[in-house]
Design a protein around this motif. Structure first.
Motif, PDB file in Angstrom:
ATOM      1  N   VAL A 141     -36.833  14.583  26.454  1.00  0.00           N
ATOM      2  CA  VAL A 141     -35.676  13.713  26.245  1.00  0.00           C
ATOM      3  C   VAL A 141     -36.175  12.308  25.918  1.00  0.00           C
ATOM      4  CG1 VAL A 141     -34.186  15.052  27.788  1.00  0.00           C
ATOM      5  CG2 VAL A 141     -35.470  13.083  28.692  1.00  0.00           C
ATOM      6  N   ALA A 142     -35.314  11.530  25.249  1.00  0.00           N
ATOM      7  CA  ALA A 142     -35.577  10.119  24.995  1.00  0.00           C
ATOM      8  C   ALA A 142     -34.603   9.297  25.819  1.00  0.00           C
ATOM      9  CB  ALA A 142     -35.411   9.796  23.514  1.00  0.00           C
ATOM     10  N   VAL A 143     -35.048   8.164  26.310  1.00  0.00           N
ATOM     11  CA  VAL A 143     -34.212   7.269  27.104  1.00  0.00           C
ATOM     12  C   VAL A 143     -34.131   5.928  26.386  1.00  0.00           C
ATOM     13  CG1 VAL A 143     -33.987   6.051  29.297  1.00  0.00           C
ATOM     14  CG2 VAL A 143     -34.746   8.434  29.260  1.00  0.00           C
ATOM     15  N   ILE A 144     -32.910   5.432  26.190  1.00  0.00           N
ATOM     16  CA  ILE A 144     -32.669   4.218  25.415  1.00  0.00           C
ATOM     17  C   ILE A 144     -32.130   3.117  26.321  1.00  0.00           C
ATOM     18  CG2 ILE A 144     -31.387   3.211  23.487  1.00  0.00           C
ATOM     19  CD1 ILE A 144     -31.250   6.015  22.269  1.00  0.00           C
ATOM     20  N   ASP A 145     -32.761   1.953  26.273  1.00  0.00           N
ATOM     21  CA  ASP A 145     -32.383   0.753  27.030  1.00  0.00           C
ATOM     22  C   ASP A 145     -32.313   1.002  28.532  1.00  0.00           C
ATOM     23  OD1 ASP A 145     -32.366  -0.982  24.930  1.00  0.00           O
ATOM     24  OD2 ASP A 145     -30.203  -1.025  24.668  1.00  0.00           O
TER      25      ASP A 145
ATOM     26  N   VAL B  81     -39.769  13.210  29.764  1.00  0.00           N
ATOM     27  CA  VAL B  81     -39.339  12.073  28.956  1.00  0.00           C
ATOM     28  C   VAL B  81     -40.433  11.783  27.942  1.00  0.00           C
ATOM     29  CG1 VAL B  81     -38.651   9.647  28.959  1.00  0.00           C
ATOM     30  CG2 VAL B  81     -37.982  11.135  30.866  1.00  0.00           C
ATOM     31  N   SER B  82     -40.116  11.938  26.666  1.00  0.00           N
ATOM     32  CA  SER B  82     -41.128  11.774  25.619  1.00  0.00           C
ATOM     33  C   SER B  82     -41.152  10.367  25.040  1.00  0.00           C
ATOM     34  CB  SER B  82     -40.883  12.787  24.492  1.00  0.00           C
ATOM     35  OG  SER B  82     -39.575  12.648  23.972  1.00  0.00           O
ATOM     36  N   HIS B  83     -40.019   9.655  25.096  1.00  0.00           N
ATOM     37  CA  HIS B  83     -39.943   8.318  24.518  1.00  0.00           C
ATOM     38  C   HIS B  83     -39.026   7.442  25.371  1.00  0.00           C
ATOM     39  CE1 HIS B  83     -40.583  11.155  21.153  1.00  0.00           C
ATOM     40  NE2 HIS B  83     -41.309  10.198  20.596  1.00  0.00           N
ATOM     41  N   VAL B  84     -39.424   6.196  25.569  1.00  0.00           N
ATOM     42  CA  VAL B  84     -38.561   5.179  26.161  1.00  0.00           C
ATOM     43  C   VAL B  84     -38.326   4.133  25.075  1.00  0.00           C
ATOM     44  CG1 VAL B  84     -38.304   3.431  27.956  1.00  0.00           C
ATOM     45  CG2 VAL B  84     -39.469   5.590  28.475  1.00  0.00           C
TER      46      VAL B  84
ATOM     47  N   GLY C  69     -38.824   0.027  11.828  1.00  0.00           N
ATOM     48  CA  GLY C  69     -37.620   0.575  11.223  1.00  0.00           C
ATOM     49  C   GLY C  69     -37.982   1.648  10.223  1.00  0.00           C
ATOM     50  N   GLY C  70     -37.262   2.750  10.267  1.00  0.00           N
ATOM     51  CA  GLY C  70     -37.540   3.864   9.375  1.00  0.00           C
ATOM     52  C   GLY C  70     -38.329   4.986  10.006  1.00  0.00           C
ATOM     53  N   GLU C  71     -38.924   4.732  11.177  1.00  0.00           N
ATOM     54  CA  GLU C  71     -39.672   5.789  11.853  1.00  0.00           C
ATOM     55  C   GLU C  71     -38.720   6.867  12.384  1.00  0.00           C
ATOM     56  OE1 GLU C  71     -41.853   1.855  12.603  1.00  0.00           O
ATOM     57  OE2 GLU C  71     -39.785   2.576  12.647  1.00  0.00           O
ATOM     58  N   THR C  72     -39.193   8.115  12.442  1.00  0.00           N
ATOM     59  CA  THR C  72     -38.409   9.193  13.029  1.00  0.00           C
ATOM     60  C   THR C  72     -39.153   9.772  14.224  1.00  0.00           C
ATOM     61  OG1 THR C  72     -39.361  10.808  11.482  1.00  0.00           O
ATOM     62  CG2 THR C  72     -37.248   9.809  10.870  1.00  0.00           C
ATOM     63  N   LEU C  73     -38.390  10.112  15.243  1.00  0.00           N
ATOM     64  CA  LEU C  73     -38.912  10.677  16.480  1.00  0.00           C
ATOM     65  C   LEU C  73     -38.198  11.994  16.725  1.00  0.00           C
ATOM     66  CD1 LEU C  73     -38.476   7.376  18.523  1.00  0.00           C
ATOM     67  CD2 LEU C  73     -40.530   8.089  17.280  1.00  0.00           C
ATOM     68  N   ASP C  74     -38.932  12.991  17.206  1.00  0.00           N
ATOM     69  CA  ASP C  74     -38.368  14.320  17.394  1.00  0.00           C
ATOM     70  C   ASP C  74     -38.466  14.740  18.849  1.00  0.00           C
ATOM     71  OD1 ASP C  74     -40.036  15.000  14.392  1.00  0.00           O
ATOM     72  OD2 ASP C  74     -37.875  14.824  14.592  1.00  0.00           O
ATOM     73  N   GLY C  75     -37.481  15.529  19.269  1.00  0.00           N
ATOM     74  CA  GLY C  75     -37.487  16.126  20.597  1.00  0.00           C
ATOM     75  C   GLY C  75     -36.871  17.501  20.553  1.00  0.00           C
ATOM     76  N   ASP C  76     -36.475  17.976  21.696  1.00  0.00           N
ATOM     77  CA  ASP C  76     -35.892  19.304  21.797  1.00  0.00           C
ATOM     78  C   ASP C  76     -34.447  19.285  21.299  1.00  0.00           C
ATOM     79  OD1 ASP C  76     -35.495  21.985  22.455  1.00  0.00           O
ATOM     80  OD2 ASP C  76     -34.766  21.464  24.445  1.00  0.00           O
ATOM     81  N   GLY C  77     -34.261  19.588  20.024  1.00  0.00           N
ATOM     82  CA  GLY C  77     -32.916  19.638  19.463  1.00  0.00           C
ATOM     83  C   GLY C  77     -32.384  18.307  18.987  1.00  0.00           C
TER      84      GLY C  77
END
Length: 300
Positions: free
Chosen positions: A52-56, A77-80, A136-144
Motif C-alpha cells: 500500500v501507499a500512504v499519502i500525507d 507499505v511500499s511508499h510514503v 512530476g511524471g513518475e509512476t509508482l505501482d502496487g497491488d492493484g
C-alpha cells in the motif's frame, strides 16, 4: 459562487474505507487552515501482505501515528508520499516511514524555510527531507494500483499531487480543497504557477478529487471552473482598484474584502500581494521600489 463541500462524517483516528482502493484516517489537528484536520490516505486493497501507499502522514502527533500504524497492520507499505513540506502534511512522514520500513517520496523542499503566512500549519517543516525526490511524471505501482506524480506548484513551490489511475482520481493536497480556496502566500507561493497548475488539473478530467483537508469533490468539472473563475475575478478586481487610484495593498483590502471579517484582512493582503506579483511579472502592473507587500503599485 464556488460550490463548496463541507459535510464530513468525522471521528479522529478512525479508518474509513472511502473507495474500493482508498482508506482515510483523519488527524486531530483542526484549524483555520486545516479545516477538520489532516486526512491521511492509504491506497491499496488492504490485504495481508499486500503493498500500500500512504499519502500525507500529517503533523507530528503520536496518537495519529498509532492510528496509522493500526490501519496498515499486517500490510506492506511500499511508499510514503508527501504532497508538500508544510507542517500539517510532512512531519510525521519520517517517523511513520521508519516504523513501516518504507521510503519517503516528495518534491524537493524549498531551498530556504518560508514563514510568510503567520500560520504555523502553513510554515515549512525545516527538517523534512525525502528519500526520493520527485519531479512530476513518475509512476509508482502496487497491488492493484498505479499512482502518477503530478507537479502542481502554486500553494507551495514543491507541491505535488498524486493521480490514482485506476479510479481517475487526484489526491490534490492543498492545491484544490472542497471547503475553501487554497492559500497562495509569497514568496514561496506563486499565483501564476498556481493558475497554470489549476489549468493542468482541469485538463485531466478527473472523476474525484481527494484533498488532504475536508471531504472529496465528486463533481470536479464545475467545481474547478468556479475555482478558476474566482481567481480571475479577484485579479480583475485588483486591476480595478489600481485603475481607481489605490496604490497600496492596505488601500485595496477594505473594498475588495468588505464582506469579510476584518480580522482576516491580513491573510487577504497576502493573497492580493500574490495577484500583484503575478500581474507585475506579466507586465500589467508596476511596483516601486520592488514587488514587496508594502510597495506602491500602479497599472503598467
Amino acid at each position: 459562487m464556488i460550490p463548496f463541500v463541507r459535510d464530513l462524517d468525522l471521528e479522529y483516528g478512525r479508518m474509513d474505507v472511502v473507495s474500493p482502493l482508498i482508506r482515510r484516517v483523519i488527524a486531530d489537528n483542526p484549524g483555520p487552515f486545516t479545516f477538520t484536520g489532516t486526512g491521511t490516505y492509504i491506497v491499496g486493497r488492504g490485504q495481508t501482505g499486500a503493498g500500500v501507499a500512504v499519502i500525507d502522514p500529517g503533523p507530528l502527533d503520536e496518537t495519529h501515528l498509532a492510528a496509522l500504524l493500526a490501519a496498515v497492520e499486517g500490510q506492506t507499505v511500499s511508499h510514503v508520499l508527501v504532497t508538500h513540506s508544510h507542517r500539517d502534511h510532512a512531519p510525521l512522514a519520517r517517523p511513520f516511514a521508519e516504523a513501516v520500513g518504507a521510503p519517503v517520496l516528495a518534491a524537493r523542499p524549498p531551498a530556504r524555510p518560508v514563514h510568510a503566512s503567520g500560520a504555523p500549519d502553513e510554515d515549512d517543516d525545516e527538517t523534512f527531507a525525502p528519500d526520493i525526490v520527485l519531479a512530476g511524471g513518475e509512476t509508482l505501482d502496487g497491488d492493484g494500483w498505479t499512482i502518477e506524480a503530478m507537479a502542481t506548484p502554486g500553494h507551495a513551490s514543491n507541491h505535488m499531487a498524486f493521480v490514482l489511475r485506476e479510479e481517475n482520481a487526484l489526491f490534490s493536497g492543498d492545491h484544490v480543497m472542497g471547503w475553501s480556496t487554497s492559500v497562495v502566500v509569497p514568496p514561496d507561493g506563486d499565483m501564476a504557477a498556481y493558475m497554470a497548475s489549476l489549468e493542468a488539473v482541469i485538463a485531466r478530467g478527473f472523476e474525484t478529487l481527494w484533498p488532504t483537508h475536508g471531504p472529496p469533490i465528486t463533481e470536479p468539472a464545475p467545481f474547478l471552473e468556479a475555482y478558476r473563475r474566482h481567481r480571475l475575478e479577484r485579479e480583475s478586481q485588483v486591476l480595478a482598484r489600481l485603475a481607481a487610484g489605490d496604490r497600496r495593498i492596505a488601500d485595496m483590502i477594505p473594498t475588495l474584502y468588505a464582506a469579510v471579517d476584518p480580522r482576516l484582512w491580513p491573510a487577504a493582503s497576502l493573497s492580493v500581494w500574490a495577484h500583484l506579483i503575478a500581474l507585475e511579472r506579466a507586465g500589467r502592473a508596476r511596483a516601486a521600489p520592488e514587488p514587496a507587500i508594502d510597495a506602491d503599485w500602479t497599472l503598467a
